[in-house]
Design an enzyme around this catalytic site. Structure first.
Site, PDB file in Angstrom:
ATOM      1  N   ASP A   1       0.922  13.032   5.094  1.00 19.37           N
ATOM      2  CA  ASP A   1       0.003  12.693   3.990  1.00 19.37           C
ATOM      3  C   ASP A   1      -0.303  11.197   3.982  1.00 19.37           C
ATOM      4  O   ASP A   1      -1.432  10.784   3.707  1.00 19.37           O
ATOM      5  CB  ASP A   1       0.567  13.155   2.631  1.00 19.37           C
ATOM      6  CG  ASP A   1       1.923  12.568   2.287  1.00 19.37           C
ATOM      7  OD1 ASP A   1       2.646  12.099   3.197  1.00 19.37           O
ATOM      8  OD2 ASP A   1       2.275  12.587   1.089  1.00 19.37           O
TER       9      ASP A   1
ATOM     10  N   LYS B   1      -3.185  20.359  -3.214  1.00 15.64           N
ATOM     11  CA  LYS B   1      -4.580  19.985  -3.422  1.00 15.64           C
ATOM     12  C   LYS B   1      -5.432  20.665  -2.356  1.00 15.64           C
ATOM     13  O   LYS B   1      -5.074  20.638  -1.175  1.00 15.64           O
ATOM     14  CB  LYS B   1      -4.765  18.463  -3.307  1.00 15.64           C
ATOM     15  CG  LYS B   1      -4.421  17.687  -4.558  1.00 15.64           C
ATOM     16  CD  LYS B   1      -2.949  17.580  -4.886  1.00 15.64           C
ATOM     17  CE  LYS B   1      -2.156  16.826  -3.860  1.00 15.64           C
ATOM     18  NZ  LYS B   1      -0.699  16.769  -4.197  1.00 15.64           N
TER      19      LYS B   1
END
Ligand code: ADP
Ligand code: PAZ
Ligand code: K
Length: 279
Positions: free
Chosen positions: A126, A18
């Protein structure tokens, strides 16, 4: 966009990479709890890493999005081979480009958040970044769900500390596992639809596909409802009401079946990256 400097935030996950760049004026967010300026307009892209030449699609997208003299790439990765492939693509692009590029690999030490887990160096960066992004946007306490390859359901306490959480297989992984581990079960598209589109989370499945779909959606959403309440109760006496935030590739699919009040925020890991204080 014709700024001198711009930041490219990259979240390298196990299914997709992303990328986010902030358009227009940059806002300073730093570590200010509750600051909502992260809502500034973002250009966002998700590229599945199973796609051929995904790294070229990613770097070309950035080249077309940003028009600045110097781009600084902040890369948070939980998939080292994919991060390496991307790094090579960035190096190759910088040779042919007028834009100066620098790349930083972001580790948990770059995230200004206390981490209360047994082995902080093993924590997926993350998870920490999405918790950091959620805390900046919504304050704490907050439960942060990232529904991707794996689903993580993490807790940020009253003091704004990352306190760990739960990890379970994501929807695609669960669907794969049933098809792989049995003779008779098909691999289903877990996305809501088919003959039972009204509400697969409450109506018993009357065929194999609907039964699997009900099982998968319930496994993930019931875990979210149960744990978010349990985490909030563990902070009993807390002054602030606990919040629940969902992100990840399956966040929109599961959101209608999560009973607790919640917000869906796309690309929370990248938002966390864009919030990091500049060194
Ligand atoms: N077009 C798509 N390509 C890949 N995954 C998708 C797509 N649409 C939805 N998904 C779902 O999103 C999940 C991946 O979410 P994502 O947040 O990108 O994962 P990760 O952070 O692990 O890379 C997959 O497990 C799948 O269930
Ligand atoms: C749990 C994860 C696999 C989630 O990855 P994702 O679904 O975002 O691709 C990743 O955060 C990870 O590899 N974590 C390391 C172990 C830990 O966080 O405890
Ligand atoms: K995840």
């Amino acid at each position: 966009m014709s700024e001198r400097n711009c930041v490219v935030a990259v979240d390298v996950g196990n299914s997709a990479v992303k990328l986010c760049v902030r358009r227009g004026e940059e806002k300073k967010v730093g570590d200010a709890l509750g600051d909502k300026s992260v809502a500034a307009e973002l250009a966002q892209l998700s590229v599945p890493i199973c796609e051929n030449a995904w790294h070229l699609r990613a770097t070309r997208w950035v080249r077309d999005q940003v028009r600045c003299e110097h781009s600084h790439w902040l890369i948070a990765s939980v998939h080292q081979p994919a991060a390496q492939t991307l790094q090579h693509a960035i190096d190759a692009m910088s040779v042919d480009s007028d834009m100066q590029m620098t790349v930083a690999s972001v580790s948990r030490r770059d995230v200004p958040m206390n981490v209360r887990v047994d082995q902080p160096d093993r924590l997926g960066v993350d998870r920490l970044l999405s918790a950091y992004g959620a805390r900046n946007q919504f304050g704490s306490p907050v439960t942060v769900v990232d529904a991707g390859s794996a689903v993580t359901i993490d807790w940020v306490n009253d003091e704004g500390d990352f306190c760990g959480g739960a990890i379970l297989p994501g929807l695609r992984m669960q669907a794969n596992a049933l098809a792989y581990g049995t003779d008779a079960l098909p691999e289903i598209d877990w996305k809501v639809g088919g003959s039972q589109s009204e509400n697969p989370a409450t109506v018993a499945g009357t065929n194999t596909v609907d039964a699997i779909r009900l099982g998968l959606i319930t496994a993930v959403t019931a875990a979210i409802d149960r744990l978010s309440v349990a985490y909030a109760n563990s902070g009993a006496g807390s002054k602030a009401q606990s919040k629940l935030v969902l992100t990840g590739g399956d966040a929109a699919t599961i959101s209608p079946f999560v009973q607790q009040p919640h917000e869906v925020v796309p690309n929370l890991v990248c938002r966390g990256l864009l919030d990091l204080p500049r060194s």
